[in-house]
Scaffold this motif. Structure first.
Motif, PDB file in Angstrom:
ATOM      1  N   VAL A  93       0.825  -1.213   0.000  1.00  0.00           N
ATOM      2  CA  VAL A  93       0.000   0.000   0.000  1.00  0.00           C
ATOM      3  C   VAL A  93       0.858   1.261   0.000  1.00  0.00           C
ATOM      4  CG1 VAL A  93      -1.646   1.349   1.365  1.00  0.00           C
ATOM      5  CG2 VAL A  93      -1.993  -1.112   1.076  1.00  0.00           C
ATOM      6  N   TRP A  94       1.905   1.288   0.841  1.00  0.00           N
ATOM      7  CA  TRP A  94       2.645   2.533   1.071  1.00  0.00           C
ATOM      8  C   TRP A  94       3.996   2.589   0.363  1.00  0.00           C
ATOM      9  CZ3 TRP A  94      -0.653   5.828   2.665  1.00  0.00           C
ATOM     10  CH2 TRP A  94      -1.662   5.490   3.569  1.00  0.00           C
ATOM     11  N   GLN A  95       4.267   1.672  -0.566  1.00  0.00           N
ATOM     12  CA  GLN A  95       5.576   1.631  -1.227  1.00  0.00           C
ATOM     13  C   GLN A  95       6.002   2.984  -1.776  1.00  0.00           C
ATOM     14  OE1 GLN A  95       6.785  -1.630  -4.055  1.00  0.00           O
ATOM     15  NE2 GLN A  95       6.710   0.021  -5.573  1.00  0.00           N
ATOM     16  N   GLU A  96       5.082   3.720  -2.370  1.00  0.00           N
ATOM     17  CA  GLU A  96       5.425   4.994  -3.012  1.00  0.00           C
ATOM     18  C   GLU A  96       4.976   6.206  -2.186  1.00  0.00           C
ATOM     19  OE1 GLU A  96       7.357   4.918  -5.542  1.00  0.00           O
ATOM     20  OE2 GLU A  96       7.242   2.725  -5.710  1.00  0.00           O
ATOM     21  N   GLY A  97       4.660   5.994  -0.911  1.00  0.00           N
ATOM     22  CA  GLY A  97       4.275   7.117  -0.061  1.00  0.00           C
ATOM     23  C   GLY A  97       2.797   7.450  -0.162  1.00  0.00           C
ATOM     24  N   GLU A  98       2.408   8.572   0.430  1.00  0.00           N
ATOM     25  CA  GLU A  98       0.993   8.918   0.534  1.00  0.00           C
ATOM     26  C   GLU A  98       0.390   9.419  -0.775  1.00  0.00           C
ATOM     27  OE1 GLU A  98       0.054  12.200   3.107  1.00  0.00           O
ATOM     28  OE2 GLU A  98       1.839  13.339   2.501  1.00  0.00           O
ATOM     29  N   ASN A  99       1.211   9.790  -1.732  1.00  0.00           N
ATOM     30  CA  ASN A  99       0.686  10.362  -2.972  1.00  0.00           C
ATOM     31  C   ASN A  99       0.512   9.358  -4.095  1.00  0.00           C
ATOM     32  OD1 ASN A  99       0.563  13.029  -1.911  1.00  0.00           O
ATOM     33  ND2 ASN A  99       2.786  13.212  -2.189  1.00  0.00           N
ATOM     34  N   ASP A 100       0.896   8.120  -3.874  1.00  0.00           N
ATOM     35  CA  ASP A 100       0.725   7.087  -4.899  1.00  0.00           C
ATOM     36  C   ASP A 100       0.320   5.788  -4.214  1.00  0.00           C
ATOM     37  OD1 ASP A 100       0.685   5.639  -7.210  1.00  0.00           O
ATOM     38  OD2 ASP A 100       2.868   5.473  -7.404  1.00  0.00           O
ATOM     39  N   THR A 101      -0.810   5.845  -3.541  1.00  0.00           N
ATOM     40  CA  THR A 101      -1.320   4.648  -2.872  1.00  0.00           C
ATOM     41  C   THR A 101      -2.096   3.802  -3.872  1.00  0.00           C
ATOM     42  OG1 THR A 101      -3.308   5.853  -2.189  1.00  0.00           O
ATOM     43  CG2 THR A 101      -1.468   5.793  -0.633  1.00  0.00           C
ATOM     44  N   VAL A 102      -2.603   2.692  -3.426  1.00  0.00           N
ATOM     45  CA  VAL A 102      -3.375   1.795  -4.289  1.00  0.00           C
ATOM     46  C   VAL A 102      -4.819   1.764  -3.807  1.00  0.00           C
ATOM     47  CG1 VAL A 102      -1.386   0.366  -4.872  1.00  0.00           C
ATOM     48  CG2 VAL A 102      -2.785  -0.216  -2.886  1.00  0.00           C
ATOM     49  N   LYS A 103      -5.712   1.370  -4.674  1.00  0.00           N
ATOM     50  CA  LYS A 103      -7.119   1.254  -4.308  1.00  0.00           C
ATOM     51  C   LYS A 103      -7.517  -0.189  -4.026  1.00  0.00           C
ATOM     52  CE  LYS A 103      -8.595   5.370  -6.842  1.00  0.00           C
ATOM     53  NZ  LYS A 103      -9.497   5.902  -7.887  1.00  0.00           N
ATOM     54  N   MET A 104      -6.661  -1.123  -4.488  1.00  0.00           N
ATOM     55  CA  MET A 104      -7.028  -2.533  -4.370  1.00  0.00           C
ATOM     56  C   MET A 104      -5.826  -3.377  -3.966  1.00  0.00           C
ATOM     57  SD  MET A 104      -8.596  -5.051  -7.321  1.00  0.00           S
ATOM     58  CE  MET A 104     -10.118  -4.104  -7.438  1.00  0.00           C
ATOM     59  N   LEU A 105      -6.062  -4.288  -3.020  1.00  0.00           N
ATOM     60  CA  LEU A 105      -5.067  -5.288  -2.670  1.00  0.00           C
ATOM     61  C   LEU A 105      -5.311  -6.497  -3.566  1.00  0.00           C
ATOM     62  CD1 LEU A 105      -2.841  -5.369  -0.433  1.00  0.00           C
ATOM     63  CD2 LEU A 105      -4.406  -6.811   0.889  1.00  0.00           C
ATOM     64  N   PRO A 106      -4.301  -6.969  -4.312  1.00  0.00           N
ATOM     65  CA  PRO A 106      -4.535  -8.048  -5.278  1.00  0.00           C
ATOM     66  C   PRO A 106      -4.990  -9.343  -4.613  1.00  0.00           C
ATOM     67  CG  PRO A 106      -2.183  -7.654  -4.997  1.00  0.00           C
ATOM     68  CD  PRO A 106      -2.894  -6.538  -4.286  1.00  0.00           C
ATOM     69  N   ARG A 107      -5.772 -10.114  -5.326  1.00  0.00           N
ATOM     70  CA  ARG A 107      -6.422 -11.298  -4.766  1.00  0.00           C
ATOM     71  C   ARG A 107      -5.438 -12.335  -4.235  1.00  0.00           C
ATOM     72  NH1 ARG A 107     -10.416 -12.750  -7.683  1.00  0.00           N
ATOM     73  NH2 ARG A 107     -10.484 -14.924  -7.061  1.00  0.00           N
ATOM     74  N   ASN A 108      -4.258 -12.453  -4.840  1.00  0.00           N
ATOM     75  CA  ASN A 108      -3.302 -13.457  -4.376  1.00  0.00           C
ATOM     76  C   ASN A 108      -2.725 -13.112  -2.995  1.00  0.00           C
ATOM     77  OD1 ASN A 108      -1.917 -11.292  -5.431  1.00  0.00           O
ATOM     78  ND2 ASN A 108      -0.334 -12.512  -6.425  1.00  0.00           N
ATOM     79  N   LEU A 109      -2.895 -11.862  -2.561  1.00  0.00           N
ATOM     80  CA  LEU A 109      -2.547 -11.447  -1.210  1.00  0.00           C
ATOM     81  C   LEU A 109      -3.809 -11.284  -0.361  1.00  0.00           C
ATOM     82  CD1 LEU A 109      -0.618 -10.457   0.972  1.00  0.00           C
ATOM     83  CD2 LEU A 109      -0.511  -8.237  -0.184  1.00  0.00           C
ATOM     84  N   ALA A 110      -4.837 -10.681  -0.927  1.00  0.00           N
ATOM     85  CA  ALA A 110      -6.049 -10.352  -0.170  1.00  0.00           C
ATOM     86  C   ALA A 110      -6.804 -11.587   0.323  1.00  0.00           C
ATOM     87  CB  ALA A 110      -6.975  -9.485  -1.013  1.00  0.00           C
ATOM     88  N   ILE A 111      -6.948 -12.611  -0.529  1.00  0.00           N
ATOM     89  CA  ILE A 111      -7.760 -13.774  -0.155  1.00  0.00           C
ATOM     90  C   ILE A 111      -7.122 -14.571   0.993  1.00  0.00           C
ATOM     91  CG2 ILE A 111      -8.650 -16.000  -0.955  1.00  0.00           C
ATOM     92  CD1 ILE A 111      -9.231 -14.662  -3.655  1.00  0.00           C
TER      93      ILE A 111
END
Length: 441
Positions: A93-111
């Protein structure tokens, strides 16, 4: 006059709550490896920091296989899996800091993360139970449980300071063990009307609270404020009450709507919740609601312990009814030590958050966002809040002030007797440390 507990009124015990008399809420002997099937998780989790710095963590996770969680059998396997998946998620989520976050956690991690979380009763985000309670090992298995002999199983950006932050917090938990062990003595003593036992147990609790404050002081020696504020904090941040991720995070394959979870917080430690319930501390509506919500971020058995302590006969009422100078003094000393611990925590927060935040604002107002100043890297969304989402300083001061409200009046002679009768804290804390050195975990 003391009475006995009847068969229908079982003595209160820590046994049903998976609380150790040696470690308290700390997970004893965490595993360091998962079964070989889950090695792809560990390969990434153990290198999260390097992958973040190379900006390749997200791409590695996207290539990761979707693994089935049914081969995770023991509680310790589940805790290590949750820890590994948690640090991977925070890094993703935070790899690129607060200005380039993600909206979705991929299924291979999320599930798998969701399924492991459901089995443990924990949320799918990094919690105090993960980063502190289940994230340690001894370098020398026969050596002492101290800063020099402890290391993390997995880590996040921040170098020695992130290790220091988690390890010092672990030592605060350890210092509380004598207090946790004394809670059943207090509860059973109240039920039996045994003022002498209650007095002795309360003195033990107040000594342990002082030991917790002493352990917290190590934060200044092992954590650099600018590193904590500028680098570490964002990786402890959640996606609830965070303007960087106002909609929350979609866990792909779980549900289409985004979910919101708070980041790590000291309020997720069960320790102060237990003390508050025991002493009868009642918090204001907003603070109380936040603290109650933080209990959902604890292992379920620890949450149940807090709830069950709250259902016991009132300790404060018992102290008032007994009208014993020594008992009242022992109760008041607990209140005083708990207030002192909370006041010192405010001091730590000021040094590690408030002061660096002011420095970061000053740099921005001067148009200086140089990466040479570590505080310049800090997310602006967290300047006024804790990683758990609370308005941090006002929250902490209000919680401390509500602690004062349970104080009971007593004359100075009784307080002096209680203080003089208590074992010096450094001796008590050292005794517990020596006991731990003799155990192999």
């Amino acid at each position: 006059m003391a009475t006995t507990i009847t068969d229908s009124q079982k003595p209160f015990s820590l046994d049903p709550y998976h609380v150790s008399e040696v470690f308290g809420f700390i997970l004893p002997a965490p595993l360091t490896e998962l079964p070989p099937y889950y090695q792809p998780w560990m390969d990434i989790a153990q290198h999260v920091t390097e992958l973040i710095y190379s900006h390749t963590l997200r791409s590695h996770i996207l290539k990761m296989a979707l693994l089935n969680t049914r081969f995770l059998e023991s509680h310790r396997e589940l805790r290590l899996a949750h820890l590994a998946l948690s640090v991977m998620t925070m890094g993703y989520v935070w790899q690129e800091g607060e200005n380039d976050t993600v909206k979705m956690l991929p299924r291979n991690l999320a599930i798998p993360y969701w399924k492991v979380s459901q089995r443990l009763g924990l949320p799918p985000i990094l919690t105090h139970a993960d980063a502190v309670l289940a994230n340690w090992k001894k370098r020398d298995p026969h050596g002492p449980f101290d800063m020099e002999n402890l290391e993390l199983l997995v880590t996040l950006p921040g170098g020695d300071s992130v290790r220091g932050f988690f390890m010092v917090t672990l030592l605060v938990e350890l210092a509380a063990v004598p207090a946790i062990k004394s809670i059943p003595l207090v509860i059973n003593g109240v039920q039996c009307g045994d003022a002498e036992t209650v007095t002795s147990a309360l003195e033990e609790i107040s000594q342990a609270m002082e030991g917790m404050t002493d352990a917290l002081k190590l934060m200044h020696a092992y954590v650099k404020p600018e590193v904590f504020y500028g680098i570490i904090r964002i990786y402890l941040s959640g996606w609830k009450d965070n303007s960087s991720m106002p909609a929350g995070l979609v866990y792909e394959g779980i549900q289409a709507e985004p979910m919101e979870y708070s980041g790590g917080s000291a309020a997720q430690s069960s320790l102060l919740h237990c003390f508050d319930e025991l002493l009868g501390v009642k918090h204001e509506e907003n603070c109380g609601a936040f603290l109650t919500r933080m209990r959902n971020y604890m292992p379920s058995s620890h949450k149940h312990l807090i709830q069950d302590i709250s259902l016991q006969p009132s300790l404060r009422g018992f102290v008032q009814q007994e009208a014993s100078e020594l008992l009242t003094a022992a109760f008041q000393l607990c209140v005083t030590k708990l207030m002192a611990l909370r006041s010192y925590h405010i001091n730590v927060v000021s040094r590690f958050i408030t002061v660096p935040a002011a420095r970061a604002r000053q740099l921005r107002s001067q148009g200086n966002s140089s990466q040479e100043e570590t505080v310049s890297r800090a997310p602006t969304a967290l300047e006024e809040t804790g990683t758990g989402g609370s308005g941090i300083m006002s929250f902490l001061k209000t919680v401390r002030d509500r602690t004062r409200d349970v104080s009971l009046p007593l004359d100075n002679r009784a307080m002096q007797k209680s203080t003089n009768g208590a074992q010096p804290q450094n001796t008590q804390y050292t005794t517990h440390q020596t006991h731990l050195q003799s155990n192999t975990f």
